[in-house]
Motif scaffolding. Structure first.
Motif, short mmCIF file in Angstrom:
data_model
loop_
_atom_site.label_atom_id
_atom_site.label_comp_id
_atom_site.label_asym_id
_atom_site.label_seq_id
_atom_site.Cartn_x
_atom_site.Cartn_y
_atom_site.Cartn_z
N LEU A 51 8.50 -2.98 -5.65
CA LEU A 51 7.58 -4.00 -5.33
C LEU A 51 6.27 -3.63 -6.33
N SER A 52 5.86 -2.38 -6.52
CA SER A 52 4.57 -1.90 -7.01
C SER A 52 4.85 -2.13 -8.55
N ALA A 53 6.16 -2.18 -9.02
CA ALA A 53 6.41 -2.35 -10.59
C ALA A 53 6.27 -3.77 -10.86
N GLN A 54 6.28 -4.69 -9.93
CA GLN A 54 5.81 -6.27 -10.14
C GLN A 54 4.49 -6.61 -9.82
N GLY B 214 13.84 -19.28 -7.36
CA GLY B 214 12.81 -19.69 -8.37
C GLY B 214 11.50 -19.80 -7.77
N HIS B 215 11.19 -19.47 -6.68
CA HIS B 215 9.72 -19.58 -6.18
C HIS B 215 9.08 -18.16 -6.51
N PRO B 216 7.83 -18.33 -6.95
CA PRO B 216 6.89 -17.28 -7.39
C PRO B 216 6.57 -16.46 -5.85
N CYS B 217 6.24 -15.20 -6.04
CA CYS B 217 5.67 -14.44 -4.91
C CYS B 217 4.96 -13.23 -5.45
N PRO B 218 3.52 -13.50 -5.92
CA PRO B 218 2.90 -12.40 -6.41
C PRO B 218 2.60 -11.26 -5.49
N ILE B 219 2.44 -10.12 -6.05
CA ILE B 219 2.26 -8.84 -5.13
C ILE B 219 1.08 -8.12 -5.55
N VAL B 220 0.29 -7.72 -4.72
CA VAL B 220 -0.89 -7.07 -4.84
C VAL B 220 -0.97 -5.96 -3.99
N ASP B 221 -1.58 -4.73 -4.62
CA ASP B 221 -1.74 -3.43 -4.00
C ASP B 221 -3.23 -3.50 -3.45
N ALA B 222 -3.17 -2.89 -2.03
CA ALA B 222 -4.50 -2.71 -1.40
C ALA B 222 -5.45 -1.88 -2.36
N ALA B 223 -5.01 -1.01 -3.13
CA ALA B 223 -5.78 -0.02 -3.66
C ALA B 223 -6.51 -0.89 -5.01
N ASP B 224 -5.61 -1.54 -5.39
CA ASP B 224 -6.24 -2.35 -6.66
C ASP B 224 -7.37 -3.18 -6.20
N ILE B 225 -7.16 -4.00 -5.21
CA ILE B 225 -7.98 -4.86 -4.60
C ILE B 225 -9.28 -4.19 -4.18
N LEU B 226 -9.16 -3.12 -3.52
CA LEU B 226 -10.47 -2.37 -3.18
C LEU B 226 -11.17 -1.61 -4.64
N LYS B 227 -10.36 -1.50 -5.42
CA LYS B 227 -11.31 -0.91 -6.52
C LYS B 227 -11.90 -1.86 -7.28
N ARG C 270 0.81 -1.18 0.06
CA ARG C 270 -0.04 0.03 -0.07
C ARG C 270 0.93 1.38 0.01
N ASP C 271 0.49 2.15 -0.65
CA ASP C 271 1.18 3.50 -0.49
C ASP C 271 1.73 3.74 0.75
N PRO C 272 3.02 4.01 1.03
CA PRO C 272 3.51 4.38 2.33
C PRO C 272 3.10 5.41 3.38
N ARG C 273 2.74 6.52 2.20
CA ARG C 273 1.90 7.63 2.96
C ARG C 273 0.74 7.39 3.40
N ALA C 274 -0.09 6.75 2.90
CA ALA C 274 -1.46 6.39 3.61
C ALA C 274 -1.15 5.52 4.78
N MET C 275 -0.33 4.61 4.69
CA MET C 275 -0.14 3.52 5.81
C MET C 275 0.39 4.31 7.09
N VAL C 276 1.33 5.28 6.81
CA VAL C 276 1.86 6.11 8.01
C VAL C 276 0.70 6.86 8.39
N ALA C 277 -0.19 7.72 7.71
CA ALA C 277 -1.14 8.56 8.34
C ALA C 277 -2.04 7.65 9.01
N SER C 278 -2.32 6.39 8.62
CA SER C 278 -3.24 5.96 9.27
C SER C 278 -2.74 4.94 10.69
N PHE C 279 -1.53 4.59 10.69
CA PHE C 279 -0.78 3.91 11.83
C PHE C 279 -0.60 5.14 12.90
N ALA C 280 -0.26 6.37 12.59
CA ALA C 280 0.03 7.24 13.33
C ALA C 280 -1.05 7.77 14.28
N ASP C 281 -2.47 7.36 13.68
CA ASP C 281 -3.71 7.51 14.55
C ASP C 281 -3.86 6.43 15.54
#
Length: 241
Positions: A234-237, A144-157, A107-118
């Motif tokens: 990570l987002s690039a992948q 050689g092990h796969p490790c898919p990456i998903v972004d929280a924003a994409d899942i919510l959209k 997830r976008d680190p700025r959004a994570m930091v804003a939420s965690f700081a609360d």
């Protein structure tokens, strides 16, 4: 043989929502942050519900890895592990991840930091989580092990398309029960849930994505900036639909 899915996230992502999604499958048992008690014991961190967590979970590394690799007593075919990446030490032996089907939730680190700081004063665990997530991704890729990456924003959209893509990448079938679940606590919720899970307990599915403009202090901006390089790599992948 049990299929073990390890999801690696930082704090204040949609990690608990993802645990709800996978845990609502009839074929899946979920475990919430299995390394948390080990982290609390070894670091001495004074987090909310520390005593309860230490009492409920294994406190030693071998105890945790034995627990998470054990077949569910209730007979499910899949074990879903919700991990918070900073719970691992910098020099962690990651070989325990090799039999698992791993994926990263970012997830976008700025959004994570804003939420965690609360909720918590020290937000540096977000930086450590990205450092460890990057290390996990590189460790698995080198073997050689796969490790898919998903972004929280994409899942919510687009919950269903993204979950279908993720399940395909993990080698399991998609189940529509992953899209909704009953409100309230669940047996797999960690002892710390009363402090952190109010929004999840009130949910019955993925909340619609809302674009937010995070307003951070100069100090918090600097912390978020330290996580940004790893996030961008990570987002690039990441998976896309």
């Amino acid at each position: 043989m049990t299929t073990i899915i390890s999801m690696w996230s930082g704090p204040r992502n949609i990690s608990t929502t993802m645990m709800r999604s996978f845990g609502n499958r009839a074929d899946t048992a979920a475990i919430d942050e299995p390394f948390y008690a080990w982290f609390l014991k070894t670091t001495g961190a004074n987090h909310h519900y520390r005593k309860e967590t230490l009492a409920a979970y294994p406190n030693d590394w071998e105890g945790v890895t034995e627990w998470i690799n054990r077949a569910p007593e209730t007979g499910e075919e899949i074990t879903f592990l919700k991990h918070i990446a900073y719970h691992l030490p910098d020099d962690a032996d990651l070989s325990f991840t090799l039999p698992h089907r791993n994926f990263l939730l970012i997830r976008d680190p700025r959004a994570m930091v804003a939420s965690f700081a609360d909720k918590y004063e020290d937000v540096t665990p977000i930086v450590r989580s990205y450092e460890m997530a990057l290390r996990i991704a590189e460790f698995l890729a080198a073997r050689g092990h796969p490790c898919p990456i998903v972004d929280a924003a994409d899942i919510l959209k687009a919950p269903e398309p993204m979950l279908r893509a993720l399940c395909h990448a993990l080698g399991i079938s998609f189940d529509r029960s992953m899209l909704t679940w009953p409100e309230g606590p669940r047996p797999e919720d960690g002892p710390w849930a009363p402090h952190w899970y109010d929004m999840v307990w009130a949910s019955s599915g993925f909340r619609p994505y809302v674009e937010k403009s995070a307003k951070l202090s100069r100090e918090l901006e600097e912390i978020a900036g330290k996580a940004l390089p790893a996030y961008n790599r990570l987002s690039a992948q990441k998976l896309a639909v």
